[in-house]
Design a protein around this motif. Structure first.
Motif, short mmCIF file in Angstrom:
data_model
loop_
_atom_site.label_atom_id
_atom_site.label_comp_id
_atom_site.label_asym_id
_atom_site.label_seq_id
_atom_site.Cartn_x
_atom_site.Cartn_y
_atom_site.Cartn_z
N HIS A 82 157.89 127.00 -9.48
CA HIS A 82 156.98 126.09 -8.78
C HIS A 82 157.78 124.97 -8.13
O HIS A 82 158.25 124.04 -8.80
CB HIS A 82 155.98 125.51 -9.77
CG HIS A 82 154.75 124.93 -9.12
ND1 HIS A 82 154.63 124.73 -7.77
CD2 HIS A 82 153.57 124.51 -9.67
CE1 HIS A 82 153.44 124.22 -7.49
NE2 HIS A 82 152.77 124.07 -8.63
N ASP A 129 154.70 118.09 3.86
CA ASP A 129 154.05 117.06 3.05
C ASP A 129 152.78 116.52 3.71
O ASP A 129 152.07 115.71 3.11
CB ASP A 129 155.01 115.89 2.80
CG ASP A 129 156.15 116.26 1.87
OD1 ASP A 129 155.99 117.21 1.09
OD2 ASP A 129 157.21 115.59 1.94
N TYR A 189 155.20 118.38 -7.43
CA TYR A 189 155.80 118.41 -8.76
C TYR A 189 157.32 118.30 -8.65
O TYR A 189 157.87 118.14 -7.57
CB TYR A 189 155.31 119.64 -9.51
CG TYR A 189 153.80 119.64 -9.66
CD1 TYR A 189 153.15 118.53 -10.22
CD2 TYR A 189 153.01 120.71 -9.22
CE1 TYR A 189 151.77 118.49 -10.33
CE2 TYR A 189 151.63 120.67 -9.33
CZ TYR A 189 151.01 119.57 -9.88
OH TYR A 189 149.63 119.52 -9.99
N SER A 247 155.87 123.79 -0.89
CA SER A 247 154.98 123.13 0.06
C SER A 247 155.76 122.98 1.36
O SER A 247 156.73 122.22 1.42
CB SER A 247 154.54 121.76 -0.45
OG SER A 247 153.54 121.86 -1.43
N GLY A 281 150.47 117.84 -1.48
CA GLY A 281 150.48 117.47 -2.88
C GLY A 281 151.47 116.39 -3.27
O GLY A 281 151.43 115.90 -4.39
N ALA A 329 156.40 123.29 -5.39
CA ALA A 329 155.40 122.79 -4.44
C ALA A 329 154.52 121.71 -5.06
O ALA A 329 154.71 121.30 -6.21
CB ALA A 329 154.53 123.95 -3.96
N HIS A 330 153.56 121.23 -4.26
CA HIS A 330 152.41 120.42 -4.69
C HIS A 330 152.79 119.10 -5.36
O HIS A 330 152.06 118.57 -6.20
CB HIS A 330 151.49 121.25 -5.59
CG HIS A 330 150.96 122.46 -4.90
ND1 HIS A 330 150.41 123.52 -5.57
CD2 HIS A 330 150.93 122.78 -3.57
CE1 HIS A 330 150.05 124.46 -4.70
NE2 HIS A 330 150.36 124.03 -3.48
N SER A 369 152.79 127.28 0.44
CA SER A 369 151.62 126.42 0.37
C SER A 369 151.97 125.12 1.09
O SER A 369 152.89 125.09 1.92
CB SER A 369 151.23 126.18 -1.09
OG SER A 369 150.00 125.48 -1.18
N SER A 370 151.27 124.02 0.80
CA SER A 370 151.61 122.75 1.44
C SER A 370 150.98 121.60 0.68
O SER A 370 150.06 121.77 -0.12
CB SER A 370 151.14 122.73 2.91
OG SER A 370 149.72 122.67 2.99
N HIS A 405 159.63 119.87 -5.93
CA HIS A 405 159.20 119.39 -4.62
C HIS A 405 159.58 117.92 -4.45
O HIS A 405 159.97 117.49 -3.35
CB HIS A 405 157.69 119.58 -4.50
CG HIS A 405 157.12 119.16 -3.17
ND1 HIS A 405 155.76 119.08 -2.94
CD2 HIS A 405 157.70 118.78 -2.00
CE1 HIS A 405 155.54 118.68 -1.70
NE2 HIS A 405 156.70 118.50 -1.11
N GLN A 464 146.95 127.26 6.32
CA GLN A 464 148.36 127.28 5.93
C GLN A 464 149.10 128.53 6.43
O GLN A 464 150.31 128.65 6.22
CB GLN A 464 148.49 127.17 4.41
CG GLN A 464 148.00 125.82 3.91
CD GLN A 464 148.08 125.65 2.40
OE1 GLN A 464 148.54 124.63 1.92
NE2 GLN A 464 147.60 126.63 1.65
#
Length: 355
Positions: free
Chosen positions: A176, A234, A181, A231, A266, A178-179, A263-264, A184, A280
């Motif tokens: 992970h 941003d 975290y 992501s 977060g 993304a989002h 994804s994008s 990211h 997306q």
């Protein structure tokens, strides 16, 4: 046969179709241990025709949980609780992966339906959080900037969690990134103000993600597919952007990733997102770079025809959906019926296959 329901080979796996279930947090674990809710929740998607199910963001370290109710893979009790859930998905003909995660500065927060919101105080079961820099997400507690030892512990946490995931029987590993975290947070200049080897240039900001990718690939060996979720923007001025995401995706694939899950958003509370069906998909296409970087698309994809069109236009290699699977756990069977595809149904459901 549609593209959506054509098989997809990835290393040693052949996924039965390209309509997959996104990782979605259930905030229902106890001390990181998944419960009966997770068993029923995930197995139903296999009965409903999913080709691949990715279990929710699962913390690699206790302090990496988004909330006190998140699942984990930092100890063997959690591994052992995941094993029967994985077996239930396999028994229904699908494959299953797990999203390995560290929430960084967005950790130690209340679950969505809790009476309070924001950071959970230490006195109420919360914990201090960490990040690339001591910059808080709006409304959350200020994190501590990770030092070299802390960064090394994060990499080791991902590797150890990957080993437990494989021991539990998971078919696919996803990192992970993304989002908003931790990984990211390192990627984005809005949250990463470091002046060492992990900050500044894109190469430096991507360093931790790539070190984690290499560490997880070393554990996974040559047979297990590895995804990286990013992501790709941003949605905020001065933040991580699609061109950078494409470059990071290329670097990740070179270090052992098999697919970039695009994804994008977060990262920041002031993001501005134009949310609409398929919003997306252009980001997935930008990262995919004409097929040179395998990617998946996500984001308000709610019908078989819509998902098929994304694949047909070359924007992605596979489709992740989230909310639509929650609304209809048999989304895969419905989408195949819409497209006129003949796919395997559970024997118990055959009476509904044609009329």
């Amino acid at each position: 046969m549609s593209l959506l329901f054509s098989p997809l080979p990835l290393r040693s796996l052949v996924l039965r179709n390209r309509l997959w279930v996104s990782p979605m947090c259930m905030y229902s674990a106890v001390d990181g241990v998944p419960q009966e809710w997770h068993h029923t929740h995930l197995a139903q998607f296999a009965s409903g025709g999913a080709g691949l199910i990715i279990a929710e963001a699962t913390a690699v370290l206790p302090e990496g949980r988004i909330s006190p109710r998140d699942t984990g893979l930092w100890n063997d009790a959690q591994r052992d609780a995941w094993a029967p859930i994985v077996a239930a998905v396999h028994a229904r003909g699908a494959h299953i992966g797990v999203q390995l995660a560290h929430a960084g500065r967005k950790a130690s927060t209340w679950w969505p339906w809790a009476p309070e919101q924001g950071s959970v105080p230490v006195s109420e079961g919360g914990w201090p959080t960490v990040a690339p820099s001591a910059i808080a997400f709006e409304g959350f507690a200020e994190p501590a900037a990770l030092d070299a030892a802390g960064i090394a512990a994060v990499v080791e946490g991902f590797a150890s969690a990957a080993r437990r995931a494989l021991d539990a029987g998971f078919d696919v590993l996803e990192i992970h990134g993304a989002h908003g975290y931790l990984l990211h947070e390192f990627l984005s200049p809005l949250s990463n103000h470091r002046d060492d080897a992990y900050g500044g240039s894109l190469e430096n900001r991507a360093r931790l993600l790539l070190e984690v990718t290499e560490a997880v690939r070393a554990v996974a060996g040559e047979d297990v597919p590895l995804f990286v979720r990013i992501s790709a923007t941003d949605h905020a001025p001065g933040g991580f952007a699609a061109e950078e995401a494409a470059q990071v995706g290329e670097w990740a694939v070179a270090r052992g990733a098999d697919l970039i899950d695009v994804s994008s958003g977060g990262l920041v509370a002031h993001q501005r997102i134009d949310v609409h069906p398929g919003y997306q998909v252009p980001l997935a296409a930008a990262v995919r770079r004409g097929g040179r970087i395998p990617s998946s698309a996500v984001g308000l994809l709610t019908s078989g025809a819509q998902a098929e069109s994304v694949l047909a236009e070359g924007a992605a290699d596979a489709i992740f959906a989230g909310r639509e699977w929650l609304r209809d756990p048999h989304f895969g069977l419905r989408a195949a019926h819409e497209l006129g595809d003949v796919i395997a149904w559970p024997d118990q459901y055959l009476r509904a296959r044609w009329r």
